[in-house]
Design an enzyme around this catalytic site. Structure first.
Site, PDB file in Angstrom:
ATOM      1  N   GLU A 123      81.027 -21.990   0.104  1.00 38.55           N
ATOM      2  CA  GLU A 123      80.173 -22.703   1.063  1.00 38.55           C
ATOM      3  C   GLU A 123      80.948 -23.145   2.294  1.00 38.55           C
ATOM      4  O   GLU A 123      81.556 -24.218   2.296  1.00 38.55           O
ATOM      5  CB  GLU A 123      79.540 -23.931   0.399  1.00 38.55           C
ATOM      6  CG  GLU A 123      78.620 -24.688   1.348  1.00 38.55           C
ATOM      7  CD  GLU A 123      78.062 -25.985   0.779  1.00 38.55           C
ATOM      8  OE1 GLU A 123      78.654 -26.542  -0.172  1.00 38.55           O
ATOM      9  OE2 GLU A 123      77.048 -26.455   1.297  1.00 38.55           O
ATOM     10  N   LYS A 161      77.099 -19.587   0.360  1.00 40.43           N
ATOM     11  CA  LYS A 161      76.178 -20.678   0.721  1.00 40.43           C
ATOM     12  C   LYS A 161      76.442 -21.022   2.172  1.00 40.43           C
ATOM     13  O   LYS A 161      77.543 -21.453   2.521  1.00 40.43           O
ATOM     14  CB  LYS A 161      76.384 -21.900  -0.182  1.00 40.43           C
ATOM     15  CG  LYS A 161      75.462 -23.064   0.206  1.00 40.43           C
ATOM     16  CD  LYS A 161      75.224 -24.026  -0.937  1.00 40.43           C
ATOM     17  CE  LYS A 161      74.338 -25.168  -0.496  1.00 40.43           C
ATOM     18  NZ  LYS A 161      73.807 -25.942  -1.616  1.00 40.43           N
TER      19      LYS A 161
END
Ligand code: 13P
Length: 341
Positions: free
Chosen positions: A178, A220
């Site tokens: 992420e 992400k």
């Protein structure tokens, strides 16, 4: 030994059409900020009640394929004593775990940070697997300003993400990488696009250098959009085209899937952006949501910490998850969404 079949199976369970993920992985401190919305103090019992309300909400498995947990939540159980990970797995929802330990300032790079948490990660990962986690999340944070991010920050964070991803895959846990480019700021959408493209290019060059299996990995990402202090807020169509251009320049085709964080946008705006992306048609990767605030805020507002509101709170989660499930399929209509914001 890593088992690639298991990694790919987990990826396909997580990336199903019409479904997405709930990020219920706030640290105990951050969970306090969520509970404030319901007017509750940050106590272990309230955190547990909040999670139990969400994880046992009737019907959510129709729209949720995974839930990200925090260390303490993965060890918690329902009032009846069933571990949360088992509750989710029994409903076909893949339990995941946030494994990074937050950020610290990067010395000599004012405004940049790096992420903590690699020490003993292999041992923690084995334990998390035994507790039921099948994917993990590690967040790097990028702030856009005149002088940030520096290449040094992008490189050190990418290297950490690569090492983390290798350790995950060795434990048969799918790494969710992420890189969050913060939405808070005065920057334009063009600047967000330029920075996010650079972040992704450096990240994936590094993941390849370390031989991370990209098919067994999920990205992400933040949406690409103008900062919240910029005079012109980006429309969903602008967000979708800038975000997809960025992905086509920065994300290899073999990556297992892409999920979005909501980043402080309202629930409705987060759904509209996902819908606008789906409206562009098929992409090389499955794409869906992995929201925390944009799914949880309506739940907290409905609940207000009262027993008699639990059913309402669960319905609020089901509704928001359903709206995002429709957006994942390109079938969401904002005009018919009864949530106000
Ligand atoms: P938000 O959707 O609230 O941005 O949270 C998602 C997440 O996982 C942030 O790390």
């Amino acid at each position: 030994m890593s088992n690639t079949n298991e990694l790919y199976t987990t990826v396909s369970q997580m990336m199903q059409g019409g479904k997405g993920l709930l990020a219920a992985d706030e640290s105990d401190a951050t969970a306090g900020k969520r509970l404030e919305i319901a007017g509750l103090p940050n106590q272990a019992g309230n955190r547990q009640d909040f999670r139990e309300i969400m994880f046992t909400a009737p019907g959510i498995e129709e729209f949720l394929s995974g839930v990200i947990l925090y260390d303490s939540t993965l060890r918690e159980s329902t009032d009846k004593g069933v571990p949360f990970a088992d509750v989710l797995a029994a409903r076909g929802i893949v339990p995941g775990i946030k494994v990074d330990m937050g950020t610290k300032p990067l010395p000599n790079q004012p405004g940049d940070v790096y992420t903590q948490g690699l020490d003993n990660l292999d041992e923690r990962m084995r334990e998390y697997y035994n507790l039921g986690a099948r994917f993990a999340k590690w967040r790097m944070v990028v702030t856009i300003s005149e002088n940030t991010p520096s290449d040094a920050a992008l490189e050190v964070n990418a290297t950490q993400l690569a090492l983390y991803a290798l350790i995950c895959q060795q434990a048969n846990i799918v790494p969710m990488v992420e890189p969050e480019v913060l939405f808070q700021g005065t920057h334009s959408i063009e600047r967000a696009e330029e920075v996010t493209t650079r972040v992704l290019q450096i990240l994936f060059a590094t993941l390849k250098k370390y031989h991370v299996d990209l098919k067994g990995l999920i990205l992400k990402s933040s949406f690409v959009l103008a900062g919240d202090q910029h005079p012109k807020q980006s429309t969903p169509e602008e967000v979708a085209s800038a975000t997809l251009r960025t992905f086509h320049l920065g994300v290899p085709r073999e990556v297992g899937g892409i999920v979005f964080l909501s980043g402080g946008q309202t629930p409705k705006r987060s759904t509209e952006n996902l819908q606008a992306i789906a409206a562009f048609g098929k992409q090389p990767w499955p794409i869906t949501f992995s929201y925390s605030r944009a799914l949880e805020e309506p739940v907290l507002l409905a609940w207000q910490g009262k027993m008699e509101n639990i059913t309402l709170a669960q319905k609020a989660l089901l509704y928001r998850a359903k709206m995002n499930g429709l957006a994942q399929l390109g079938k969401y209509d904002a005009a018919r969404d009864t949530d106000k914001k």
